[in-house]
Design an enzyme around this catalytic site. Structure first.
Site, PDB file in Angstrom:
ATOM      1  CG  ASP A  26      29.994 -41.141 -97.703  1.00  0.00           C
ATOM      2  OD1 ASP A  26      28.542 -40.439 -97.953  1.00  0.00           O
ATOM      3  OD2 ASP A  26      30.870 -40.579 -98.613  1.00  0.00           O
ATOM      4  CG  HIS A  83      22.923 -35.683-100.383  1.00  0.00           C
ATOM      5  ND1 HIS A  83      22.544 -35.818-102.573  1.00  0.00           N
ATOM      6  CD2 HIS A  83      24.143 -35.874-100.516  1.00  0.00           C
ATOM      7  CE1 HIS A  83      23.861 -35.065-102.516  1.00  0.00           C
ATOM      8  NE2 HIS A  83      24.831 -35.465-102.011  1.00  0.00           N
ATOM      9  CB  SER A  86      28.740 -31.094 -87.802  1.00  0.00           C
ATOM     10  OG  SER A  86      28.259 -30.867 -86.966  1.00  0.00           O
TER      11      SER A  86
END
Length: 294
Positions: free
Chosen positions: A88, A145, A247
């Site tokens: 995200d 992911h 980050s």
């Protein structure tokens, strides 16, 4: 002078690592009233949607770090077809790697070799490929992911500074992603080599991977490389790592990607389609790409 440029400039003399480690110690605090106060204040400030979390009760988390790296409910992020977002966040930049260079922001670019810790051989694999950069803000889900399936070839720790990686800093600090501490993960995929670069930042207390646990912070030193006797295979959509505080992830692909109509600085969600590789290509990995790491 703009406020954004001033914000970037004042970061140069700051003790990046000391500040980040102190914040990391606080984020690991397990004193109930301290961690509960911090978690609830953070939720209010950044409007975190706890309805998506596997554990929706803020008080159930043993520390702020546990809350910050919280897993989502099953099915909260469906995995689309094609190349998908690993996290995200905000899609800071994406496109072609032109002659070995990646775009950081308007009027700023950097080389793949610098990003990969000075490894010219590795950088050559991506000379005319594609890249995409996702910035994870404090309010985002902070697990990373796989954008496509792959087998881990090598993990490389590259020491560096810890500048903030928000939009203000990316526009005013040259070679930002090649300056900051980072973890480079090289994968073999059905579409050639892929590098996932997890970039450290100001007050990012640690970077973890699912195969090796917490990697950063490491003692000061040079570039450190780790290869694996037992192959680590991760499928598209599987978790590969996480940030303890926010980050950036930079993805580099050896093959060109046909990106969907996407907006620079637009929001993306983990599992959302970003584009696709040449569908005419045989999806079977090349033999040299799937050889076991040694």
């Amino acid at each position: 002078m703009t406020l954004a440029k001033l914000f970037a400039l004042i970061q140069y003399p700051l003790p990046h690592h000391l500040l980040s480690r102190l914040v990391g110690r606080l984020a690991d605090c397990r004193v109930p009233w301290v961690k509960d106060l911090a978690i609830r204040a953070f939720i209010r400030q950044f409007k975190v949607d706890m309805g998506e979390a596997h554990e929706s009760d803020p008080g159930a988390y043993p520390s702020f770090n546990a809350f910050f790296t919280r897993p989502l409910k099953d099915g909260a992020r469906p995995i689309d077809e094609g190349l998908v977002s690993p996290a995200d966040g905000t899609l800071s930049q994406f496109g072609a790697i032109g002659h070995g260079r990646l775009i950081q922001a308007k009027r700023h670019d950097f080389t793949a070799a610098d990003l990969l810790g000075g490894d010219l051989e590795a950088a050559g694999r991506f000379h005319d490929g594609s890249f995409a950069t996702v910035y994870l803000s404090p309010s985002d889900y902070h697990r990373v992911h796989m954008p496509l399936g792959g087998t881990l070839r090598e993990m490389v720790y590259v020491p560096g500074r810890l500048f903030s990686v928000n939009a203000a800093t990316t526009h005013h600090v040259p070679n930002l992603f090649a300056r900051n501490e980072r973890l480079v993960c090289h994968f073999d995929t059905a579409h050639g080599p892929m590098a996932l670069v997890l970039v450290g930042a100001m007050i990012v207390a640690a970077i973890e991977t699912v195969w090796a646990g917490q990697i950063t912070p490491l003692p000061r030193g040079g570039v450190q490389r780790l290869r694996f006797d037992t192959p680590v295979r991760l499928e598209k959509g599987e978790e590969m790592g996480r940030f303890k505080l926010g980050s950036t992830v930079v993805m580099a692909f050896a093959e060109p990607v046909a990106f969907d109509p996407l907006e620079v600085e637009g929001k993306v969600r983990m599992g959302q389609r970003l584009g696709a590789f040449d569908e005419k290509r045989d999806a079977t990995p090349r033999q040299e790409e799937v050889s076991s790491p040694s």
